[in-house]
Design an enzyme around this catalytic site. Structure first.
Site, PDB file in Angstrom:
ATOM      1  N   LYS A  41       0.807  -1.199   0.000  1.00 39.46           N
ATOM      2  CA  LYS A  41       0.000   0.000   0.000  1.00 39.46           C
ATOM      3  C   LYS A  41       0.853   1.267   0.000  1.00 39.46           C
ATOM      4  O   LYS A  41       0.399   2.338  -0.383  1.00 39.46           O
ATOM      5  CB  LYS A  41      -0.883   0.050   1.274  1.00 39.46           C
ATOM      6  CG  LYS A  41      -1.786  -1.111   1.471  1.00 39.46           C
ATOM      7  CD  LYS A  41      -2.511  -0.943   2.841  1.00 39.46           C
ATOM      8  CE  LYS A  41      -3.147  -2.233   3.274  1.00 39.46           C
ATOM      9  NZ  LYS A  41      -3.562  -2.151   4.686  1.00 39.46           N
ATOM     10  N   GLY A  42       2.092   1.135   0.464  1.00 40.86           N
ATOM     11  CA  GLY A  42       2.923   2.306   0.769  1.00 40.86           C
ATOM     12  C   GLY A  42       3.125   3.316  -0.344  1.00 40.86           C
ATOM     13  O   GLY A  42       3.355   4.495  -0.082  1.00 40.86           O
ATOM     14  N   GLU A  97       8.114   2.565  -5.887  1.00 39.98           N
ATOM     15  CA  GLU A  97       8.189   2.129  -4.493  1.00 39.98           C
ATOM     16  C   GLU A  97       8.257   3.316  -3.554  1.00 39.98           C
ATOM     17  O   GLU A  97       8.803   4.364  -3.900  1.00 39.98           O
ATOM     18  CB  GLU A  97       9.446   1.258  -4.295  1.00 39.98           C
ATOM     19  CG  GLU A  97       9.163  -0.213  -4.132  1.00 39.98           C
ATOM     20  CD  GLU A  97       8.453  -0.577  -2.833  1.00 39.98           C
ATOM     21  OE1 GLU A  97       7.602   0.197  -2.342  1.00 39.98           O
ATOM     22  OE2 GLU A  97       8.738  -1.655  -2.305  1.00 39.98           O
ATOM     23  N   ASP A  98       7.716   3.139  -2.365  1.00 40.24           N
ATOM     24  CA  ASP A  98       7.821   4.187  -1.356  1.00 40.24           C
ATOM     25  C   ASP A  98       9.242   4.300  -0.823  1.00 40.24           C
ATOM     26  O   ASP A  98       9.823   5.367  -0.785  1.00 40.24           O
ATOM     27  CB  ASP A  98       6.822   3.932  -0.201  1.00 40.24           C
ATOM     28  CG  ASP A  98       6.868   2.504   0.333  1.00 40.24           C
ATOM     29  OD1 ASP A  98       7.660   1.677  -0.170  1.00 40.24           O
ATOM     30  OD2 ASP A  98       6.094   2.209   1.259  1.00 40.24           O
ATOM     31  N   ASP A 101      14.683  -0.195   1.690  1.00 40.42           N
ATOM     32  CA  ASP A 101      15.300  -0.281   3.012  1.00 40.42           C
ATOM     33  C   ASP A 101      16.378  -1.373   2.952  1.00 40.42           C
ATOM     34  O   ASP A 101      17.505  -1.099   2.563  1.00 40.42           O
ATOM     35  CB  ASP A 101      14.176  -0.589   4.012  1.00 40.42           C
ATOM     36  CG  ASP A 101      14.620  -0.614   5.458  1.00 40.42           C
ATOM     37  OD1 ASP A 101      15.619   0.029   5.787  1.00 40.42           O
ATOM     38  OD2 ASP A 101      13.949  -1.271   6.270  1.00 40.42           O
ATOM     39  N   PHE A 150      12.996   5.152  11.161  1.00 34.21           N
ATOM     40  CA  PHE A 150      11.720   4.632  10.672  1.00 34.21           C
ATOM     41  C   PHE A 150      10.804   5.808  10.364  1.00 34.21           C
ATOM     42  O   PHE A 150      10.462   6.592  11.243  1.00 34.21           O
ATOM     43  CB  PHE A 150      11.073   3.697  11.692  1.00 34.21           C
ATOM     44  CG  PHE A 150       9.873   2.993  11.146  1.00 34.21           C
ATOM     45  CD1 PHE A 150      10.018   1.848  10.363  1.00 34.21           C
ATOM     46  CD2 PHE A 150       8.593   3.491  11.370  1.00 34.21           C
ATOM     47  CE1 PHE A 150       8.909   1.207   9.829  1.00 34.21           C
ATOM     48  CE2 PHE A 150       7.467   2.863  10.833  1.00 34.21           C
ATOM     49  CZ  PHE A 150       7.634   1.722  10.066  1.00 34.21           C
ATOM     50  N   VAL A 151      10.421   5.948   9.113  1.00 44.65           N
ATOM     51  CA  VAL A 151       9.637   7.115   8.701  1.00 44.65           C
ATOM     52  C   VAL A 151       8.184   6.752   8.385  1.00 44.65           C
ATOM     53  O   VAL A 151       7.877   5.604   8.043  1.00 44.65           O
ATOM     54  CB  VAL A 151      10.279   7.819   7.481  1.00 44.65           C
ATOM     55  CG1 VAL A 151      11.586   8.479   7.870  1.00 44.65           C
ATOM     56  CG2 VAL A 151      10.489   6.848   6.322  1.00 44.65           C
ATOM     57  N   ARG A 163      -0.573   7.053   7.137  1.00 44.85           N
ATOM     58  CA  ARG A 163      -0.394   7.044   5.679  1.00 44.85           C
ATOM     59  C   ARG A 163      -0.876   8.356   5.054  1.00 44.85           C
ATOM     60  O   ARG A 163      -0.425   8.751   3.982  1.00 44.85           O
ATOM     61  CB  ARG A 163      -1.175   5.884   5.038  1.00 44.85           C
ATOM     62  CG  ARG A 163      -0.643   4.501   5.367  1.00 44.85           C
ATOM     63  CD  ARG A 163      -1.262   3.467   4.424  1.00 44.85           C
ATOM     64  NE  ARG A 163      -1.088   2.099   4.901  1.00 44.85           N
ATOM     65  CZ  ARG A 163      -0.014   1.348   4.680  1.00 44.85           C
ATOM     66  NH1 ARG A 163       0.991   1.838   3.992  1.00 44.85           N
ATOM     67  NH2 ARG A 163       0.063   0.118   5.140  1.00 44.85           N
TER      68      ARG A 163
END
Ligand code: 5GP
Ligand code: MG
Ligand code: MG
Length: 174
Positions: A41-42, A97-98, A101, A150-151, A163
């Site tokens: 969903k990101g 992509e968001d 990582d 972590f964002v 979100r």
């Protein structure tokens, strides 16, 4: 315990960078319309803005993926929850992509798509945390390189919250 969000990348900074990425992507794909694959969903917020910053013809498709549980650490397990609606054989695929990582999700996705014989596969990611890389992936179009925090926001969640924030921020607990 209460949570507050400290801004890391403002709405204005994001908007400016998304326009730049859109212009670069438009130039590259001018004569070959790509399929933008929005990784759910990101990426839904980023993909929606990016698509509107691209002034060439594109097709848009969605892929549901899950690599995290409810926490902030990668489980290492990548699961497809919803596949593309159409074949990508012979197509120029641009994965949106968001965040990259560990790189495991995007590496898995690239491998999966390659089995479907697309003409090309490239990656556009809003964020990249190079400090956490477990596998090397080439990000062809990158919004911002960030430190290992972590964002949340702009599509990114913490246990499905945040979100809808229009900026990228860090969760602080006190
Ligand atoms: P990777 O497989 O590269 O470790 O992680 C990919 C996915 O994990 C991202 O697409 C995103 O959904 C999630 N993720 C990684 N880092 C963060 C982060 O800092 N914040 C949030 N909300 N999600 C993250
Ligand atoms: Mg993602
Ligand atoms: Mg998540």
């Amino acid at each position: 315990m209460s949570e507050r969000i400290v801004t890391m990348i403002s709405k204005e900074e994001i908007a400016k960078r998304v326009q730049e990425l859109g212009a670069e992507i438009s130039d590259h794909y001018r004569s070959n319309p790509p399929v933008l694959v929005c990784v759910l969903k990101g990426s839904f917020v980023f993909a929606a803005d990016l698509a509107r910053a691209i002034d060439t013809s594109v097709r848009i498709d969605f892929l549901g993926m899950r690599s995290y549980g409810e926490g902030t650490e990668s489980s290492g397990v990548v699961q497809i929850t919803q596949d593309l609606s159409r074949p990508i054989a012979g197509e120029d695929v641009l994965i949106v992509e968001d965040i990259v990582d560990t790189g495991l999700t995007i590496a898995h996705l690239i491998d999966l798509f390659r089995t479907r014989a697309p003409r090309s596969v490239k990656v556009c990611a809003l964020l990249h945390k190079p400090a956490r890389a477990k596998v090397q992936v080439k990000v062809d179009y990158l919004g911002f390189t960030i430190e290992d925090r972590f964002v949340v926001g702009y599509g990114l969640d913490f246990a499905e919250k945040y979100r809808n924030l229009p900026y990228i921020g860090v969760v602080e607990r006190s």
